[in-house]
Scaffold this motif. Sequence first.
Motif, PDB file in Angstrom:
ATOM      1  N   ILE A 136       0.847  -1.190   0.000  1.00  0.00           N
ATOM      2  CA  ILE A 136       0.000   0.000   0.000  1.00  0.00           C
ATOM      3  C   ILE A 136       0.887   1.246   0.000  1.00  0.00           C
ATOM      4  CG2 ILE A 136      -0.184   0.091   2.518  1.00  0.00           C
ATOM      5  CD1 ILE A 136      -3.116   0.832   0.190  1.00  0.00           C
ATOM      6  N   ASP A 137       0.501   2.245  -0.764  1.00  0.00           N
ATOM      7  CA  ASP A 137       1.223   3.514  -0.844  1.00  0.00           C
ATOM      8  C   ASP A 137       0.976   4.316   0.434  1.00  0.00           C
ATOM      9  OD1 ASP A 137       2.217   6.076  -1.479  1.00  0.00           O
ATOM     10  OD2 ASP A 137       1.586   5.913  -3.571  1.00  0.00           O
ATOM     11  N   VAL A 138       2.028   4.856   1.036  1.00  0.00           N
ATOM     12  CA  VAL A 138       1.873   5.642   2.253  1.00  0.00           C
ATOM     13  C   VAL A 138       0.981   6.857   2.021  1.00  0.00           C
ATOM     14  CG1 VAL A 138       3.931   7.085   1.897  1.00  0.00           C
ATOM     15  CG2 VAL A 138       3.132   6.578   4.230  1.00  0.00           C
ATOM     16  N   ASP A 139       1.008   7.421   0.818  1.00  0.00           N
ATOM     17  CA  ASP A 139       0.139   8.560   0.516  1.00  0.00           C
ATOM     18  C   ASP A 139      -1.327   8.153   0.540  1.00  0.00           C
ATOM     19  OD1 ASP A 139       2.367  10.161   0.185  1.00  0.00           O
ATOM     20  OD2 ASP A 139       2.398   9.965  -1.996  1.00  0.00           O
ATOM     21  N   ASP A 140      -1.628   6.945   0.082  1.00  0.00           N
ATOM     22  CA  ASP A 140      -3.001   6.441   0.110  1.00  0.00           C
ATOM     23  C   ASP A 140      -3.438   6.146   1.544  1.00  0.00           C
ATOM     24  OD1 ASP A 140      -2.994   6.661  -2.639  1.00  0.00           O
ATOM     25  OD2 ASP A 140      -2.535   4.545  -2.977  1.00  0.00           O
ATOM     26  N   ILE A 162      -6.367  -1.055   6.291  1.00  0.00           N
ATOM     27  CA  ILE A 162      -6.183  -0.404   4.986  1.00  0.00           C
ATOM     28  C   ILE A 162      -5.206  -1.244   4.184  1.00  0.00           C
ATOM     29  CG2 ILE A 162      -5.378   1.645   3.757  1.00  0.00           C
ATOM     30  CD1 ILE A 162      -6.141   3.327   6.150  1.00  0.00           C
ATOM     31  N   ALA A 163      -5.644  -1.727   3.038  1.00  0.00           N
ATOM     32  CA  ALA A 163      -4.792  -2.567   2.196  1.00  0.00           C
ATOM     33  C   ALA A 163      -5.287  -2.495   0.767  1.00  0.00           C
ATOM     34  CB  ALA A 163      -4.805  -4.016   2.692  1.00  0.00           C
ATOM     35  N   SER A 164      -4.438  -2.861  -0.169  1.00  0.00           N
ATOM     36  CA  SER A 164      -4.845  -2.894  -1.568  1.00  0.00           C
ATOM     37  C   SER A 164      -5.759  -4.090  -1.821  1.00  0.00           C
ATOM     38  CB  SER A 164      -3.623  -2.934  -2.496  1.00  0.00           C
ATOM     39  OG  SER A 164      -2.780  -4.020  -2.168  1.00  0.00           O
ATOM     40  N   GLU A 165      -6.410  -4.099  -2.964  1.00  0.00           N
ATOM     41  CA  GLU A 165      -7.434  -5.105  -3.225  1.00  0.00           C
ATOM     42  C   GLU A 165      -6.877  -6.484  -3.510  1.00  0.00           C
ATOM     43  OE1 GLU A 165     -10.076  -3.709  -6.241  1.00  0.00           O
ATOM     44  OE2 GLU A 165     -10.503  -1.819  -5.195  1.00  0.00           O
ATOM     45  N   ARG A 166      -5.628  -6.549  -3.955  1.00  0.00           N
ATOM     46  CA  ARG A 166      -5.049  -7.838  -4.336  1.00  0.00           C
ATOM     47  C   ARG A 166      -3.692  -8.035  -3.663  1.00  0.00           C
ATOM     48  NH1 ARG A 166      -7.724  -6.074  -8.957  1.00  0.00           N
ATOM     49  NH2 ARG A 166      -9.004  -7.650 -10.025  1.00  0.00           N
ATOM     50  N   SER A 167      -3.596  -9.077  -2.863  1.00  0.00           N
ATOM     51  CA  SER A 167      -2.280  -9.465  -2.364  1.00  0.00           C
ATOM     52  C   SER A 167      -1.524 -10.146  -3.508  1.00  0.00           C
ATOM     53  CB  SER A 167      -2.415 -10.415  -1.176  1.00  0.00           C
ATOM     54  OG  SER A 167      -3.038  -9.754  -0.079  1.00  0.00           O
ATOM     55  N   ILE A 168      -0.213 -10.178  -3.395  1.00  0.00           N
ATOM     56  CA  ILE A 168       0.610 -10.705  -4.477  1.00  0.00           C
ATOM     57  C   ILE A 168       1.579 -11.737  -3.915  1.00  0.00           C
ATOM     58  CG2 ILE A 168       2.310  -8.822  -4.218  1.00  0.00           C
ATOM     59  CD1 ILE A 168       2.713  -8.918  -7.268  1.00  0.00           C
ATOM     60  N   MET A 170       5.041 -13.777  -3.514  1.00  0.00           N
ATOM     61  CA  MET A 170       6.412 -13.287  -3.560  1.00  0.00           C
ATOM     62  C   MET A 170       7.071 -13.513  -4.924  1.00  0.00           C
ATOM     63  SD  MET A 170       7.308 -11.548  -0.973  1.00  0.00           S
ATOM     64  CE  MET A 170       9.079 -11.520  -1.274  1.00  0.00           C
ATOM     65  N   PRO A 171       6.886 -14.681  -5.576  1.00  0.00           N
ATOM     66  CA  PRO A 171       7.459 -14.824  -6.916  1.00  0.00           C
ATOM     67  C   PRO A 171       6.899 -13.796  -7.901  1.00  0.00           C
ATOM     68  CG  PRO A 171       6.981 -16.981  -6.000  1.00  0.00           C
ATOM     69  CD  PRO A 171       6.381 -15.984  -5.058  1.00  0.00           C
ATOM     70  N   ALA A 172       5.591 -13.512  -7.818  1.00  0.00           N
ATOM     71  CA  ALA A 172       4.993 -12.519  -8.717  1.00  0.00           C
ATOM     72  C   ALA A 172       5.513 -11.119  -8.405  1.00  0.00           C
ATOM     73  CB  ALA A 172       3.471 -12.559  -8.607  1.00  0.00           C
ATOM     74  N   LEU A 173       5.736 -10.837  -7.138  1.00  0.00           N
ATOM     75  CA  LEU A 173       6.300  -9.543  -6.760  1.00  0.00           C
ATOM     76  C   LEU A 173       7.706  -9.395  -7.319  1.00  0.00           C
ATOM     77  CD1 LEU A 173       6.263  -6.881  -5.219  1.00  0.00           C
ATOM     78  CD2 LEU A 173       6.898  -8.134  -3.145  1.00  0.00           C
ATOM     79  N   VAL A 219       0.179  -2.698  -7.730  1.00  0.00           N
ATOM     80  CA  VAL A 219       1.537  -2.972  -7.259  1.00  0.00           C
ATOM     81  C   VAL A 219       2.587  -2.445  -8.233  1.00  0.00           C
ATOM     82  CG1 VAL A 219       3.217  -4.796  -6.768  1.00  0.00           C
ATOM     83  CG2 VAL A 219       0.914  -4.939  -5.823  1.00  0.00           C
ATOM     84  N   GLU A 220       2.383  -2.682  -9.526  1.00  0.00           N
ATOM     85  CA  GLU A 220       3.374  -2.198 -10.486  1.00  0.00           C
ATOM     86  C   GLU A 220       3.404  -0.674 -10.530  1.00  0.00           C
ATOM     87  OE1 GLU A 220       4.901  -2.807 -15.081  1.00  0.00           O
ATOM     88  OE2 GLU A 220       3.707  -4.349 -14.072  1.00  0.00           O
ATOM     89  N   ARG A 221       2.232  -0.036 -10.480  1.00  0.00           N
ATOM     90  CA  ARG A 221       2.211   1.426 -10.460  1.00  0.00           C
ATOM     91  C   ARG A 221       2.936   1.958  -9.224  1.00  0.00           C
ATOM     92  NH1 ARG A 221      -3.175   0.418 -11.861  1.00  0.00           N
ATOM     93  NH2 ARG A 221      -3.929   1.043  -9.789  1.00  0.00           N
ATOM     94  N   LEU A 222       2.746   1.285  -8.115  1.00  0.00           N
ATOM     95  CA  LEU A 222       3.375   1.698  -6.871  1.00  0.00           C
ATOM     96  C   LEU A 222       4.888   1.557  -6.942  1.00  0.00           C
ATOM     97  CD1 LEU A 222       3.117   2.532  -3.921  1.00  0.00           C
ATOM     98  CD2 LEU A 222       2.520   0.171  -3.351  1.00  0.00           C
TER      99      LEU A 222
END
Length: 231
Positions: A136-140, A162-168, A170-173, A219-222
């Motif tokens: 999650i972005d600290v600004d968000d 507070i969390a993003s909609e999709r967890s990822i 570790m290999p995908a990250l 995640v990629e945008r972040l």
Amino acid sequence: MIVGTGLLARSFMSRFATRSDTLIFASGVSNSHETSRLQFDREFEMLAAMRRDHTGRLVYFGSCSVTDDDRRHTPYARHKLAMEEFVVSDEGGLVVRLPQVVGRTENPHTLTNFLHDRIESGESFSIWANAERNLIDVDDVAAITEVIIAGMEPSESRVVTIASERSISMPALMTTFERVLGKKANYSLEEKGGRLHIDARFAQQIARQLGIDLGEGYVERLLRKYYGRPN
């Protein structure tokens, strides 16, 4: 009023630095691998003193690790849960549970700083093949928390995630980070880890109202925002 000088504290500075009705406690133990009872006690004593001296709302940042099968039994997670219980035991306490917060910080213990530094250096490291993480972005976090606080009654206490909609995974990250940096990582997989159990629907609804997209591609945008190479 804001207690702390780190990533979270700075993100709330423009909103709450001069407000006397709300105390943002963004100090204390931030390393999830911490095991020192001395450090845990120091944070509790600081928070308890602030609670005694402040009559308004107290905002404390908890951790999603308290519901994570992989980490909820660690000393850090047990400490965070005890702190949560202390905060909401009194009127006006707000606990904001957070996953992996991403922003500009020199702290080497954050997940994304660790991965970034290892990829850039070419140093070998290992990750858990079956583990998931939520970023999650600290600004968000700051924007959503402000709305949550504004919507609470003065005497109300609650715990919000507070969390993003999709967890990822570790290999995908790792694949996403490699794409952002344009560089392959030197890592191996350990057959460890499991899925996250995060319910952040309330905060995600607020995010949508604010025009914050926590969904597909977040995640990629972040990672590009904070680690991407300049054009």
